[in-house]
Every structure is written in structure tokens, then in C-alpha cells.
Design an enzyme around this catalytic site. Structure first.
Site, mmCIF file in Angstrom:
data_model
loop_
_atom_site.group_PDB
_atom_site.id
_atom_site.type_symbol
_atom_site.label_atom_id
_atom_site.label_comp_id
_atom_site.label_asym_id
_atom_site.label_seq_id
_atom_site.Cartn_x
_atom_site.Cartn_y
_atom_site.Cartn_z
ATOM 1 N N GLU A 10 27.538 -47.869 -37.536
ATOM 2 C CA GLU A 10 28.815 -47.752 -38.226
ATOM 3 C C GLU A 10 29.612 -49.039 -38.109
ATOM 4 O O GLU A 10 30.260 -49.474 -39.072
ATOM 5 C CB GLU A 10 29.623 -46.587 -37.644
ATOM 6 N N ASN A 41 40.606 -50.788 -31.937
ATOM 7 C CA ASN A 41 40.513 -52.199 -31.555
ATOM 8 C C ASN A 41 40.431 -52.370 -30.041
ATOM 9 O O ASN A 41 39.724 -53.241 -29.532
ATOM 10 C CB ASN A 41 41.727 -52.966 -32.088
ATOM 11 N N SER A 95 35.161 -36.767 -33.373
ATOM 12 C CA SER A 95 36.489 -36.757 -32.754
ATOM 13 C C SER A 95 37.002 -35.342 -32.549
ATOM 14 O O SER A 95 36.726 -34.434 -33.344
ATOM 15 C CB SER A 95 37.477 -37.536 -33.618
ATOM 16 N N GLN A 134 31.087 -36.064 -40.442
ATOM 17 C CA GLN A 134 30.820 -36.411 -39.047
ATOM 18 C C GLN A 134 31.736 -35.641 -38.110
ATOM 19 O O GLN A 134 32.964 -35.777 -38.179
ATOM 20 C CB GLN A 134 31.024 -37.918 -38.850
ATOM 21 N N GLY A 135 31.161 -34.848 -37.226
ATOM 22 C CA GLY A 135 31.931 -34.069 -36.263
ATOM 23 C C GLY A 135 31.902 -34.703 -34.892
ATOM 24 O O GLY A 135 31.171 -34.233 -33.999
#
Length: 406
Positions: free
Chosen positions: A250, A392, A131, A128-129
Site C-alpha cells: 500500500e 506520518n 482500523s 479493507q477491515g
């Protein structure tokens, strides 16, 4: 919400249990137990995927027309719970549970026909690209650029930029990537969702070793990387919409409570024979029992929320912002349970073996047993739970805005 299983569901549960008893090998189960990371290593994960694929159960969350099982939400929950209680490894979530739903929901017929079978067969392994080094939790501020060009070679994007914390990029042959295709648009509006071939010039992967010694994440550099326009999912500029859809999967696409409950029960069983240092056992220590009870109540509360979401899905509703509550609670409970294991083991839990893998013929010999060998690494690895998939703080903001309407 009816919590009682129907006779048909009980029959299905027995079928799953029988399948696991026959097909979940000790090698796969022991490999999963000795893996500190939330992401199982490809040799173990792909082996288990192949077993489930042969049975026709690998894509149990997909629609039936794309290779799914056609199971009800209750059946999917039963399957996940039985797998957790049997000690089965996590599935390769990046392909099966993240990019696949994007492709079968928003992709073209050609994209579905090409990519979905390759995910099931294991031919494509995805990373997964999302961040980027300068983006932090503000994903929409990403700067990776994709410039569209058209010439005698056809229409394509040329991508330049960098991605970070890219899980298993060193194993992957494909990346689903967010890239900015319109620098003049509002930051949420100028992003597109691209499917990138990792085996091409211009892509380099730099490993990032965690405190636990795991090589799980990486930084990926993209320099003049080419992506055919046919490998863009959705319309140009729709990347943010697709990313939000993916992140909801996710954060709430699986049930976390069964695995947390399984790990807590294992710790409780070990506490029966573990000395408290005062002539008794940890299982009989009042403070210890209070900690365990608090965590157990948290796990049971999480399970009720997850079951409520499943009930809503069964009635045609989509998972919404309440998935952020699932992500928030599951992350905190994961860290609480891993800290509980460390405190139970005492000095034995301080063993931090940095060699990997911790399973198989070449694994290092544990000093105090397998559970002690993996405990510190798992504790350190679980620090990332409150960061990945949205911190969070991000989840709390979503809950405040969209659930509590503050």
C-alpha cells in the site's frame, strides 16, 4: 541505476500511449478529474478496469502465472506514468493491489483459483477491515474477535467487532479483515487474516461523510458473522505478518510521482492566465514561482526514490522499509499541491459543492468552472493522506528504526 529507456522500452511506451489515446474515453477521464477522492467511484473505476482487463493489462503488477502481464518493473513504471499523464483514473487498489498480492503469495491453490479471477472480472469488489475505533495507529491492539468453532456444519470462525474508516464498504461485497483469534497470545501473534462475505446477516455499514461531503469511508459492525476456515489466508495467527506485507504494498506498491507531476503541471498552466491581483499573473509572481519550484524539486526527488525501488525490485529485492519514505513524501507533496491549487484559484476555490458525483449528466453546474468546483473538496480530502496507510508519525518511526537504525 540507468535512467535512459532502452529502444524496447521506448517502443512499449509508444504502444501504451496509442492504447490510451484510443481507449481512454472523455467520460472516464472527465469523471476522474472531477473526483475529489483518491479512490475513484466504482462506475468510473470499474469501467476503466474493464477496458484494461480486455486488453490484458489490468493485473500489470501481478505475476504472469496469475493473470499478470509479465512486464518488467520499468515497463510497469512507464505504464503508470503514461496513465497519469493521460488523466486516467486510479485503479481499484483494494482488490488489485492490496488483497490480490496477499492471496497469490500466501493463499491456497483453491483461494487463488476462486478469488483472483473474480478480482479481475470485477465480480468481487473489496474493502479493507483493519482500523478500529479504539485502536488508532496501534493496529496490533485491535479487538475484533474471531472464535473458531467446529460442528456438523463444518469449521468456521464467528466474528464480532467493529471496523472504521472502511473505504467503499458500502459498495463492497467482500472484506479482507484482521481479527483476533487468540486473545491469550502477544497482541501481534494472535491475529488472523480473514476473507469475509459482506452479503450475509450480521454485517451493517454506517456511512461517515467527510468534511468535503464525500461518502468514501464507513464504520462496519460485525455481529456473529461467519467465515469458513477455508477463507483464512495463511496460518492462524499469521495475520500480522500478512498485514505488514500488505501495508508495504500500500505504501510503495505504486509510483506516486507521475500523478503528482501531472497535477503540478496543470496548476502551472492555469497560473499563466490567473491574475496575481497586482497587475500581473500568478505565473510571473516570484513567491509563487518559489513555491512551485520547491514542490517540483520534491516531486523529482520522490521520483528518484521510486525509480531506485523499482531498480532494486528488478534485481530481485523486495520493497522494504523505504516504502515508508515514499508514503511520507507522497502524502506531504499531495497536500502541498492541493493547497497550491486552492491558493491559485483564490475566492473561486472556496466553492464547496457537496453534491456527488461532480461528473455526468446530473452533476451540479460549477460556478467558476470544473477545476474550482473540485479544488476545495480535493484539498479537504487530501488531509487524510498523512493519516491513511499509517500516519506520518508512524512512517517517521519506521524510517528512524529500520532505515536510519536510530
Amino acid at each position: 541505476m540507468d535512467l535512459d529507456l532502452s529502444p524496447q522500452d521506448l517502443t512499449f511506451r509508444d504502444e501504451v500511449r496509442a492504447f490510451l489515446a484510443e481507449n481512454l474515453t472523455a467520460q472516464i477521464r472527465d469523471g476522474a478529474a472531477a473526483t475529489p477522492s483518491v479512490f475513484v467511484e466504482p462506475d468510473i473505476g470499474q469501467a476503466w478496469n474493464a477496458v484494461l482487463h480486455k486488453q490484458g493489462w489490468l493485473a500489470y503488477q501481478w505475476p504472469k502465472e496469475y493473470g499478470g502481464t509479465g512486464w518488467s518493473p520499468v515497463q510497469r513504471y512507464i505504464f503508470e506514468k503514461e496513465c497519469a499523464e493521460a488523466g486516467a483514473p486510479n485503479l481499484t487498489v483494494l482488490g488489485l493491489k492490496l488483497v490480490a498480492p496477499v492471496i497469490y503469495t500466501f493463499g491456497t491453490p483453491e483461494q487463488k483459483a476462486h478469488y483472483l479471477p473474480r478480482i479481475l472480472s470485477g465480480e468481487d469488489y473489496w474493502c479493507q477491515g483493519f482500523s478500529e475505533p479504539a485502536s488508532g495507529s496501534d493496529l496490533a491492539s485491535l479487538q475484533c474477535r474471531a472464535v473458531r468453532i467446529s460442528d456438523e456444519r463444518g469449521e468456521r470462525y464467528v466474528v464480532n467487532g467493529s471496523k472504521i474508516w472502511t473505504t467503499h464498504a458500502h459498495w463492497a461485497n467482500r472484506m479482507f479483515c484482521l481479527a483476533r483469534t487468540d486473545a491469550s497470545a502477544h497482541k501481534n501473534a494472535g491475529i488472523s487474516f480473514l476473507l469475509i462475505d459482506m452479503n450475509q446477516p450480521g454485517i451493517s455499514v454506517r456511512p461517515i461523510l467527510t468534511l468535503a461531503g464525500d461518502h468514501e469511508v464507513n464504520q462496519v459492525f460485525l455481529e456473529d458473522v461467519e467465515v469458513p476456515v477455508s477463507d483464512r489466508v495463511g496460518a492462524e495467527g499469521d495475520g500480522w505478518k500478512l498485514a505488514k506485507f500488505l501495508l508495504e504494498n500500500e505504501r510503495g506498491g505504486s509510483c506516486h510521482a507521475p500523478k503528482l507531476a501531472y497535477d503540478l503541471r496543470r496548476i502551472e498552466a492555469d497560473a499563466v492566465s490567473q491574475s496575481d491581483g497586482h497587475g500581473g499573473t500568478m505565473a510571473g509572481n516570484a513567491e509563487w514561482r518559489r513555491r512551485v519550484a520547491r514542490i517540483r524539486l520534491g516531486v523529482e526527488s520522490l521520483e528518484m526514490i521510486e525509480l531506485k525501488i523499482l531498480s532494486e525490485i528488478a534485481h530481485g529485492q523486495k520493497p522494504g522499509p523505504q516504502t515508508s519514505l515514499v508514503k511520507l513524501l507522497a502524502s506531504n507533496l499531495r497536500q502541498d499541491i492541493d493547497l497550491l491549487a486552492m491558493d491559485l484559484l483564490g475566492l473561486a476555490g472556496l466553492e464547496l459543492e457537496r453534491q456527488r458525483p461532480l461528473y455526468g449528466a446530473g452533476a451540479p453546474v460549477p460556478v467558476h468552472g470544473g477545476q474550482s468546483q473540485v479544488a476545495a473538496a480535493r484539498y479537504l480530502n487530501s488531509r487524510a493522506w498523512t493519516i491513511f496507510g499509517g500516519t506520518n508519525e508512524v512512517q517517521a518511526g519506521i524510517i528512524a528504526k529500520t532505515v536510519l537504525h536510530l
